[in-house]
Motif scaffolding. Structure first.
Motif, short mmCIF file in Angstrom:
data_model
loop_
_atom_site.label_atom_id
_atom_site.label_comp_id
_atom_site.label_asym_id
_atom_site.label_seq_id
_atom_site.Cartn_x
_atom_site.Cartn_y
_atom_site.Cartn_z
N ARG A 54 22.79 35.61 -6.26
CA ARG A 54 23.63 34.59 -6.90
C ARG A 54 25.04 34.59 -6.30
O ARG A 54 25.61 33.52 -6.05
CB ARG A 54 23.72 34.84 -8.40
N ILE A 85 24.94 32.82 -3.06
CA ILE A 85 24.79 31.37 -3.26
C ILE A 85 26.11 30.75 -3.67
O ILE A 85 26.48 29.67 -3.19
CB ILE A 85 23.66 31.06 -4.27
N GLU A 86 26.85 31.41 -4.55
CA GLU A 86 28.16 30.89 -4.96
C GLU A 86 29.10 30.80 -3.75
O GLU A 86 29.82 29.81 -3.59
CB GLU A 86 28.77 31.76 -6.06
N SER A 142 20.87 21.84 -8.03
CA SER A 142 20.17 23.05 -7.59
C SER A 142 21.01 24.30 -7.85
O SER A 142 20.47 25.35 -8.18
CB SER A 142 19.78 22.95 -6.11
N VAL A 143 22.33 24.17 -7.72
CA VAL A 143 23.21 25.31 -8.02
C VAL A 143 23.12 25.64 -9.51
O VAL A 143 22.98 26.81 -9.89
CB VAL A 143 24.68 25.00 -7.61
N THR A 144 23.16 24.63 -10.35
CA THR A 144 23.06 24.83 -11.80
C THR A 144 21.71 25.45 -12.17
O THR A 144 21.65 26.38 -12.99
CB THR A 144 23.25 23.49 -12.53
N ARG A 146 21.70 29.13 -11.29
CA ARG A 146 22.49 29.93 -12.25
C ARG A 146 21.69 30.19 -13.53
O ARG A 146 21.69 31.29 -14.05
CB ARG A 146 23.79 29.20 -12.59
N TYR A 196 17.51 25.09 -3.95
CA TYR A 196 18.87 25.20 -3.41
C TYR A 196 18.84 25.14 -1.88
O TYR A 196 19.65 24.43 -1.28
CB TYR A 196 19.53 26.51 -3.87
N TYR A 254 15.76 28.99 -5.97
CA TYR A 254 16.29 29.29 -4.64
C TYR A 254 15.75 28.29 -3.61
O TYR A 254 16.51 27.79 -2.78
CB TYR A 254 15.92 30.72 -4.23
N ASN A 276 27.85 27.93 -1.56
CA ASN A 276 28.19 26.67 -2.22
C ASN A 276 29.67 26.32 -1.98
O ASN A 276 30.01 25.19 -1.62
CB ASN A 276 27.89 26.79 -3.71
N SER A 277 30.56 27.30 -2.15
CA SER A 277 31.99 27.09 -1.93
C SER A 277 32.27 26.72 -0.47
O SER A 277 33.08 25.84 -0.19
CB SER A 277 32.79 28.34 -2.30
N ALA A 300 20.77 22.35 0.16
CA ALA A 300 21.85 22.75 1.08
C ALA A 300 21.55 22.28 2.50
O ALA A 300 22.45 21.83 3.22
CB ALA A 300 22.03 24.27 1.04
#
Length: 199
Positions: free
Chosen positions: A130, A133-134, A103-105, A108, A74, A71, A137-138, A78
């Motif tokens: 999560r 975060i998704e 960081s996203v990977t 996950r 990330y 986190y 990220n989007s 970000a």
């Protein structure tokens, strides 16, 4: 009664007494052995439960730590992407973009490890984090596309959405941390039935 018959009867009575005594002694030894075996079995099972609880607590500690570290990575990545969008970072951004994707990977992967070791209430907190975060990220991807003119989406609206998601992430992160601390200090509820299913 003559002495020979009396001696024979006394001998027979002695044999019967010895036989009964032997049977009683054998029965007592068997009961003692069964009791000792049951006690040993319970002791071994109890030790297995303690060992499993210790192992599980260690696995949870590592999984929660990994998720919290992911986190943090990330959040930093970000933030760097946001600084590129605000022209605070003037390089091409490819390095920061790559770090953001990694960081996203990593998050996950850490999330799935937490789901494995549980318990359910912490897995649910991790799922909420999560999911947020998704979404974040989007939103950052959409914001990048809008800033580059690839979509007709409103940059201002996307910036507002990104800020709301970021603030929500901070709250979910705090909630996960608190729940993780609570889970790690409470005694585990692992039962003998759980151990039987695990083996």
């Amino acid at each position: 009664m003559d002495q020979g018959i009396a001696a024979a009867l006394a001998g027979i009575a002695g044999l019967i007494g010895a036989g009964i005594g032997g049977i009683t002694a054998a029965r007592g030894a068997r009961i003692g052995a069964e009791t000792a075996a049951r006690a040993t079995s319970l002791q071994v099972r109890d030790q297995a439960t303690v060992d499993h609880e210790h192992w599980l607590r260690g696995q949870r500690l590592e999984a929660y730590k990994e998720l919290l570290e992911a986190y943090d990575e990330y959040a930093i990545a970000a933030s760097n992407v946001g600084r590129i969008f605000d022209f605070e970072i003037t390089d091409s951004g490819s390095e920061h973009g790559r770090a953001f994707g990694q960081s996203v990977t990593a998050f996950r992967r850490a999330y799935f490890r937490v789901r494995l070791v549980g318990p359910e209430e912490i897995a649910e907190r991790a799922f909420q984090l999560r999911s947020r975060i998704e979404d974040h990220n989007s939103c950052i991807s959409e914001l990048g596309d809008a800033l580059l003119g690839r979509t007709d989406c409103s940059v201002a609206a996307l910036r507002e959405t990104e800020e709301e998601l970021r603030l929500g992430l901070a709250d979910l992160h705090s909630g996960f941390r608190e729940e993780a601390a609570r889970v790690l200090v409470q005694p585990s509820a692992v039962t003998h039935e759980d151990l039987r299913h695990a083996n």
